[in-house]
Write a protein that holds these residues in place. Structure first.
Motif, PDB file in Angstrom:
ATOM      1  N   LEU A  54     -23.577  48.594  10.716  1.00  0.00           N
ATOM      2  CA  LEU A  54     -22.782  49.700  11.261  1.00  0.00           C
ATOM      3  C   LEU A  54     -21.337  49.308  11.556  1.00  0.00           C
ATOM      4  O   LEU A  54     -20.584  50.111  12.102  1.00  0.00           O
ATOM      5  N   LEU A  55     -20.948  48.098  11.202  1.00  0.00           N
ATOM      6  CA  LEU A  55     -19.625  47.614  11.578  1.00  0.00           C
ATOM      7  C   LEU A  55     -18.505  48.474  11.004  1.00  0.00           C
ATOM      8  O   LEU A  55     -17.560  48.845  11.714  1.00  0.00           O
ATOM      9  N   VAL A  56     -18.585  48.800   9.719  1.00  0.00           N
ATOM     10  CA  VAL A  56     -17.513  49.593   9.090  1.00  0.00           C
ATOM     11  C   VAL A  56     -17.456  51.007   9.659  1.00  0.00           C
ATOM     12  O   VAL A  56     -16.378  51.472  10.063  1.00  0.00           O
ATOM     13  N   LEU A  82     -14.218  52.461  11.901  1.00  0.00           N
ATOM     14  CA  LEU A  82     -13.467  53.665  11.540  1.00  0.00           C
ATOM     15  C   LEU A  82     -13.537  54.718  12.647  1.00  0.00           C
ATOM     16  O   LEU A  82     -12.539  55.368  12.971  1.00  0.00           O
ATOM     17  N   ALA A  83     -14.724  54.859  13.245  1.00  0.00           N
ATOM     18  CA  ALA A  83     -14.894  55.844  14.314  1.00  0.00           C
ATOM     19  C   ALA A  83     -14.060  55.482  15.536  1.00  0.00           C
ATOM     20  O   ALA A  83     -13.352  56.332  16.101  1.00  0.00           O
ATOM     21  N   PHE A  84     -14.094  54.209  15.948  1.00  0.00           N
ATOM     22  CA  PHE A  84     -13.348  53.788  17.137  1.00  0.00           C
ATOM     23  C   PHE A  84     -11.843  53.772  16.885  1.00  0.00           C
ATOM     24  O   PHE A  84     -11.050  54.050  17.792  1.00  0.00           O
ATOM     25  N   LEU A  85     -11.449  53.444  15.666  1.00  0.00           N
ATOM     26  CA  LEU A  85     -10.027  53.497  15.326  1.00  0.00           C
ATOM     27  C   LEU A  85      -9.518  54.932  15.414  1.00  0.00           C
ATOM     28  O   LEU A  85      -8.431  55.192  15.971  1.00  0.00           O
ATOM     29  N   LEU A  86     -10.303  55.871  14.894  1.00  0.00           N
ATOM     30  CA  LEU A  86      -9.921  57.284  14.960  1.00  0.00           C
ATOM     31  C   LEU A  86      -9.856  57.761  16.414  1.00  0.00           C
ATOM     32  O   LEU A  86      -8.909  58.454  16.803  1.00  0.00           O
ATOM     33  N   ILE A  87     -10.850  57.377  17.217  1.00  0.00           N
ATOM     34  CA  ILE A  87     -10.867  57.768  18.629  1.00  0.00           C
ATOM     35  C   ILE A  87      -9.638  57.223  19.349  1.00  0.00           C
ATOM     36  O   ILE A  87      -8.983  57.935  20.121  1.00  0.00           O
ATOM     37  N   TYR A  88      -9.309  55.974  19.095  1.00  0.00           N
ATOM     38  CA  TYR A  88      -8.158  55.345  19.754  1.00  0.00           C
ATOM     39  C   TYR A  88      -6.847  56.022  19.358  1.00  0.00           C
ATOM     40  O   TYR A  88      -6.006  56.333  20.212  1.00  0.00           O
ATOM     41  N   LEU A  89      -6.685  56.288  18.057  1.00  0.00           N
ATOM     42  CA  LEU A  89      -5.461  56.941  17.593  1.00  0.00           C
ATOM     43  C   LEU A  89      -5.335  58.360  18.159  1.00  0.00           C
ATOM     44  O   LEU A  89      -4.243  58.777  18.584  1.00  0.00           O
ATOM     45  N   LEU A  90      -6.449  59.098  18.167  1.00  0.00           N
ATOM     46  CA  LEU A  90      -6.425  60.453  18.729  1.00  0.00           C
ATOM     47  C   LEU A  90      -6.127  60.429  20.227  1.00  0.00           C
ATOM     48  O   LEU A  90      -5.422  61.306  20.744  1.00  0.00           O
ATOM     49  N   THR A  91      -6.665  59.429  20.920  1.00  0.00           N
ATOM     50  CA  THR A  91      -6.399  59.283  22.352  1.00  0.00           C
ATOM     51  C   THR A  91      -4.926  59.029  22.605  1.00  0.00           C
ATOM     52  O   THR A  91      -4.317  59.641  23.494  1.00  0.00           O
ATOM     53  N   MET A 138     -11.312  45.198  20.801  1.00  0.00           N
ATOM     54  CA  MET A 138     -12.604  45.640  20.285  1.00  0.00           C
ATOM     55  C   MET A 138     -12.534  45.871  18.777  1.00  0.00           C
ATOM     56  O   MET A 138     -13.468  45.526  18.040  1.00  0.00           O
ATOM     57  N   LEU A 139     -11.436  46.437  18.299  1.00  0.00           N
ATOM     58  CA  LEU A 139     -11.287  46.676  16.871  1.00  0.00           C
ATOM     59  C   LEU A 139     -11.189  45.374  16.083  1.00  0.00           C
ATOM     60  O   LEU A 139     -11.729  45.265  14.978  1.00  0.00           O
ATOM     61  N   VAL A 140     -10.519  44.380  16.663  1.00  0.00           N
ATOM     62  CA  VAL A 140     -10.422  43.072  16.010  1.00  0.00           C
ATOM     63  C   VAL A 140     -11.798  42.424  15.892  1.00  0.00           C
ATOM     64  O   VAL A 140     -12.101  41.732  14.918  1.00  0.00           O
ATOM     65  N   ASN A 141     -12.636  42.673  16.896  1.00  0.00           N
ATOM     66  CA  ASN A 141     -13.985  42.093  16.901  1.00  0.00           C
ATOM     67  C   ASN A 141     -14.795  42.452  15.662  1.00  0.00           C
ATOM     68  O   ASN A 141     -15.648  41.681  15.214  1.00  0.00           O
ATOM     69  N   PHE A 142     -14.549  43.637  15.112  1.00  0.00           N
ATOM     70  CA  PHE A 142     -15.325  44.095  13.953  1.00  0.00           C
ATOM     71  C   PHE A 142     -15.089  43.198  12.737  1.00  0.00           C
ATOM     72  O   PHE A 142     -15.948  43.075  11.874  1.00  0.00           O
ATOM     73  N   PHE A 143     -13.926  42.562  12.653  1.00  0.00           N
ATOM     74  CA  PHE A 143     -13.615  41.705  11.514  1.00  0.00           C
ATOM     75  C   PHE A 143     -13.951  40.241  11.781  1.00  0.00           C
ATOM     76  O   PHE A 143     -14.266  39.495  10.862  1.00  0.00           O
ATOM     77  N   ALA A 180     -13.905  55.612  26.129  1.00  0.00           N
ATOM     78  CA  ALA A 180     -13.507  56.321  24.907  1.00  0.00           C
ATOM     79  C   ALA A 180     -13.557  57.835  25.049  1.00  0.00           C
ATOM     80  O   ALA A 180     -12.609  58.531  24.682  1.00  0.00           O
ATOM     81  N   VAL A 181     -14.662  58.364  25.578  1.00  0.00           N
ATOM     82  CA  VAL A 181     -14.859  59.816  25.578  1.00  0.00           C
ATOM     83  C   VAL A 181     -13.908  60.523  26.540  1.00  0.00           C
ATOM     84  O   VAL A 181     -13.232  61.487  26.171  1.00  0.00           O
ATOM     85  N   THR A 182     -13.852  60.055  27.799  1.00  0.00           N
ATOM     86  CA  THR A 182     -13.019  60.735  28.799  1.00  0.00           C
ATOM     87  C   THR A 182     -11.531  60.746  28.436  1.00  0.00           C
ATOM     88  O   THR A 182     -10.898  61.811  28.472  1.00  0.00           O
ATOM     89  N   PRO A 183     -10.914  59.612  28.075  1.00  0.00           N
ATOM     90  CA  PRO A 183      -9.494  59.654  27.698  1.00  0.00           C
ATOM     91  C   PRO A 183      -9.219  60.518  26.470  1.00  0.00           C
ATOM     92  O   PRO A 183      -8.131  61.080  26.338  1.00  0.00           O
ATOM     93  N   LEU A 184     -10.210  60.611  25.560  1.00  0.00           N
ATOM     94  CA  LEU A 184     -10.051  61.463  24.382  1.00  0.00           C
ATOM     95  C   LEU A 184     -10.151  62.933  24.749  1.00  0.00           C
ATOM     96  O   LEU A 184      -9.415  63.777  24.220  1.00  0.00           O
ATOM     97  N   CYS A 185     -11.073  63.251  25.668  1.00  0.00           N
ATOM     98  CA  CYS A 185     -11.309  64.654  26.038  1.00  0.00           C
ATOM     99  C   CYS A 185     -10.228  65.220  26.955  1.00  0.00           C
ATOM    100  O   CYS A 185      -9.966  66.433  26.920  1.00  0.00           O
TER     101      CYS A 185
END
Length: 301
Positions: A16-18, A22-31, A74-79, A273-278
């Motif tokens: 599930l790493l990829v 992608l999901a967390f990167l999108l959440i972070y950018l949207l936030t 956290m995003l760096v951790n995926f690689f 992730a959820v609260t800052p995005l919402c």
């Protein structure tokens, strides 16, 4: 003392790493985009230069700050399959994250008081909540956050740790640090519970009391449109309060052994992730003044 930790993040789920990256990167950018949009819109529009929007811009700044404390690493951790982090760096991350979380709790309480004054004492609202007072109150929220999280950090720094250097989490969370310690953590857990209860419960009670008084005042308004407008400025804030307080209370007002490691990660994502995005979505979609200011900004751009 332990020299270094390995934050493994979600590397224990290789399949599930990829998708997760992608999901967390999108959440972070949207936030980032959503909260920056709120800040720039408020400061560029004279229609939004009121205490309510001043505190909202501060909330957006806090959301940007504490997500940025966690997400890049956290995003760096995926690689990397995990990130090496020293004990001092881990303590610094834990401290500043809890500072921002504590400051958000204080600010949400202050925003409830602001709505109480605006609705229950409208004629004196701008006198009571003048710019100087608002600045001092916002500064006080941060100062309290800086002070009330120091005991936890100092106490954790005094612990001895196991030979195992692995933290099965995506950031240096207090509960994860306590699980890694070979010392008796009972006193720290009690300290966390007591101080957390005082901060969280007192803030929550103040918010509920504010909104009970608001409800009584709104029900006295004869105009249906007036009641709707008053309630609409409060429902967004209440939703954010219950979302944030609920997840934080479950995460920290419980024994460290009561949840599995995966549940800890999922729960942490709810307030990281959820609260800052919402928040930007909730406050912008239900706020007519903000939508009008944003529309005017687009038209003049």
């Amino acid at each position: 003392m332990l020299e270094a930790y390995l934050l493994i993040g979600f590397s224990d789920m290789p399949d599930l790493l990829v998708p997760l990256f992608l999901a967390f990167l999108l959440i972070y950018l949207l936030t980032l985009v959503g909260n920056l949009l709120i800040i720039t819109t408020i400061y560029s529009s004279s229609l939004l230069h009121s205490p309510m929007y001043f505190f909202l811009s501060n909330l957006s700044f806090i959301d940007i700050t504490y997500t940025s404390i966690i997400f890049p690493q956290m995003l760096v951790n995926f690689f990397n399959g995990g990130t090496n982090i020293s004990l001092s760096e881990c303590l610094v991350q834990m401290y500043f994250f809890t500072v921002m979380a504590s400051t958000e709790i204080n600010l949400l309480t202050l925003m409830a008081y602001d709505r109480y004054v605006a609705i229950c004492n409208p004629l004196r609202y701008m006198v009571i909540m003048n710019r100087s007072v608002c600045t001092w109150l916002a500064t006080g929220c941060l100062t309290m956050g800086l002070i009330d999280t120091l005991p936890h950090t100092i106490a954790v720094a005094q612990l001895s740790f196991c030979v195992t250097h692995t933290i099965n989490h995506f950031f240096c969370d207090l509960s994860a640090m306590l699980k890694l310690s070979s010392s008796d953590t009972g006193k720290i857990e009690t300290l966390t519970y007591v101080l957390g209860s005082i901060l969280t419960l007192m803030s929550f009670i103040l918010i509920i009391v504010s909104y009970i008084n608001i409800a009584f005042s709104v029900l006295k308004i004869r105009s249906k449109d007036g009641r709707h407008k008053a309630f609409s400025t409060c429902t967004s804030h209440l939703f954010v309060v219950f979302l944030f307080y609920g997840s934080v209370s479950i995460a920290y007002m419980r024994p460290t052994s009561s949840f599995s490691k995966m549940n800890n990660k999922i729960l942490a994502l709810s307030y990281i992730a959820v609260t800052p995005l919402c928040n930007p979505i909730i406050y912008s979609l239900k706020n007519t003044e903000f939508k009008n200011a944003l529309r005017k900004k687009r038209n003049t751009a």
